[in-house]
Write an enzyme that holds these catalytic residues in place. Structure first.
Site, PDB file in Angstrom:
ATOM      1  N   ARG A 127      83.667 -65.077 -32.089  1.00  0.00           N
ATOM      2  CA  ARG A 127      84.389 -63.559 -31.456  1.00  0.00           C
ATOM      3  C   ARG A 127      85.276 -62.562 -32.811  1.00  0.00           C
ATOM      4  NH1 ARG A 127      80.522 -63.620 -28.154  1.00  0.00           N
ATOM      5  NH2 ARG A 127      80.669 -63.082 -26.416  1.00  0.00           N
ATOM      6  N   GLU A 166      85.374 -54.814 -32.156  1.00  0.00           N
ATOM      7  CA  GLU A 166      84.583 -54.262 -32.024  1.00  0.00           C
ATOM      8  C   GLU A 166      84.115 -53.427 -30.792  1.00  0.00           C
ATOM      9  OE1 GLU A 166      82.370 -58.351 -32.139  1.00  0.00           O
ATOM     10  OE2 GLU A 166      81.506 -57.672 -30.289  1.00  0.00           O
ATOM     11  N   HIS A 210      77.081 -57.305 -33.831  1.00  0.00           N
ATOM     12  CA  HIS A 210      77.161 -58.409 -33.383  1.00  0.00           C
ATOM     13  C   HIS A 210      75.447 -58.634 -32.212  1.00  0.00           C
ATOM     14  CE1 HIS A 210      79.997 -60.378 -29.467  1.00  0.00           C
ATOM     15  NE2 HIS A 210      78.615 -60.518 -28.964  1.00  0.00           N
ATOM     16  N   ILE A 211      74.904 -58.767 -33.025  1.00  0.00           N
ATOM     17  CA  ILE A 211      73.553 -58.346 -33.011  1.00  0.00           C
ATOM     18  C   ILE A 211      73.268 -60.289 -32.835  1.00  0.00           C
ATOM     19  CG2 ILE A 211      72.776 -57.164 -33.343  1.00  0.00           C
ATOM     20  CD1 ILE A 211      71.667 -57.770 -36.473  1.00  0.00           C
TER      21      ILE A 211
HETATM   22  C1  DGY Z   1      77.094 -63.480 -25.662  1.00  0.00           C
HETATM   23  O1  DGY Z   1      76.386 -63.983 -24.727  1.00  0.00           O
HETATM   24  O2  DGY Z   1      78.517 -64.210 -25.597  1.00  0.00           O
HETATM   25  C2  DGY Z   1      76.615 -62.678 -26.935  1.00  0.00           C
HETATM   26  O3  DGY Z   1      77.656 -62.955 -28.376  1.00  0.00           O
HETATM   27  C3  DGY Z   1      76.604 -61.398 -27.063  1.00  0.00           C
HETATM   28  O4  DGY Z   1      77.396 -61.350 -25.978  1.00  0.00           O
END
Ligand code: DGY
Length: 339
Positions: A257, A286, A304-305
């Site tokens: 994160r 973000e 964030h992919i």
């Molecule tokens: C999660 O599943 O926590 C990924 O980071 C997508 O947010």
């Protein structure tokens, strides 16, 4: 969670008299997977994929028994107090840092999440980001597309090696372990890890990974990869001091994160040439990205992919739907978080 524990918690979901549960699916998701949910509940859903401001989300959830959310929907005490019928929150993510778990617990709201199904895909991406950053793939591609490539040169985008070097993984949960296996078996890397506590030796052996305190890991690693869950104690775990403790020219990768890293300190370290490369899939505010990061050298930035392959995103949505249906039908969820 046993059937018995669950029965006690879900008793209040007795809607009586054939009333169908009401569910909000807060964001656009694969519509075909929702059909299963629509068969057992009245579902408020729109393909218009917007992130509602808190007051709109509260209004949409006010009369609902269940919520399907992503990591963009913040669930806090104010929202829960406005939604007295809410019994289950199902997030399609593995991370639950967008949900106030204590507030849910005191109100008896069940929280489910989506672990496991995204582990390998996220690990693939963590590794892709490591390779892209260390080998300067982003900068090199932009250079070529900008028409700047006029000759082959001995040092053109000469980055760092990944194979045979030392990878330090901070956060050795399922995703960290999957990355460790790729590093050790695929790339012949020495793997160090840091966790709240060391893993059982069988798991360490299976991942070919050795435990280190955070400072030792930072000091000994050529590449540091962050894969820990976010909690307030993890905020700015990697700050000025920790970055300075990393090797000159090291790579830092974050698929955890954004809040785990002090982005200002990171930018300063990049400008003074202390870090060789950085790869970030997650950001503090973000989807806003600190403009100083956008302007910094040797950085690969992605939106964030890490878990975003079609099969995995479908599996995440399906698991979140199955969790919701289980709770709404009085059964224990498959993957509860606050059991
Ligand atoms: C999660 O599943 O926590 C990924 O980071 C997508 O947010």
């Amino acid at each position: 969670m046993t059937e018995e524990d669950f029965g006690a918690r879900s008793a209040s979901l007795n809607l009586g008299g054939g009333t169908r549960p009401r569910v909000l699916v807060a964001r656009a998701v694969f519509p075909d997977i929702l059909e299963k949910l629509q068969a057992v509940a009245d579902v408020e859903y729109t393909q218009d994929d917007r992130i509602d401001p808190p007051e709109v989300l509260r209004a949409r959830l006010r009369d609902k028994h269940g919520a399907f959310i992503t990591n963009s929907e913040r669930i806090d005490a104010t929202l829960l107090d406005a939604c007295p019928d809410l019994r289950v929150i199902s997030t399609m993510t593995v991370g639950v840092d967008h949900i106030d778990l204590d507030a849910c617990a005191v109100r008896g709201v069940i929280v489910t999440h989506a672990p496991d199904v995204l582990t390998e895909t996220t690990a693939d991406f963590g590794f892709a980001l490591l390779l892209a950053a260390a080998r300067q793939i982003g900068d090199a591609e932009r250079y070529l597309r900008a028409g700047k490539w006029h000759k082959w040169s001995y040092d053109l985008f000469a980055g760092s090696d990944v194979h045979g070097t030392t990878l330090g993984i901070v956060g050795m949960g399922r995703i960290g372990q999957a990355i460790a296996r790729r590093a050790a078996f695929g790339f012949g890397m020495k793997v160090l890890y840091h966790n709240r506590k060391p893993l059982p030796s069988t798991v360490e052996h299976e991942c070919r990974a050795a435990y280190r305190g955070l400072d030792d890991l930072l000091h000994e690693s050529d590449h540091v990869l962050l894969a820990l869950p976010y909690s307030p104690t993890a905020r700015h775990l990697i700050g000025e001091r920790e970055i300075a403790a990393m090797r000159q020219g090291a790579t830092l990768i974050n698929v955890a994160r954004g809040g785990v890293v002090d982005e200002e300190a990171l930018v300063r370290a990049l400008h003074r040439g202390h870090l060789g490369a950085v790869g970030l899939d997650v950001f503090e505010g973000e989807p806003h990205v600190n403009p100083a990061l956008l302007a910094a050298p040797r950085v690969v930035l992605t939106p964030h992919i890490a878990s975003s392959s079609i099969p995995t995103r479908r599996a995440m949505v399906k698991l979140a739907v199955d969790n919701l249906i289980a709770v709404l039908q009085g059964r224990p969820p498959l993957t509860p978080f606050n059991a």
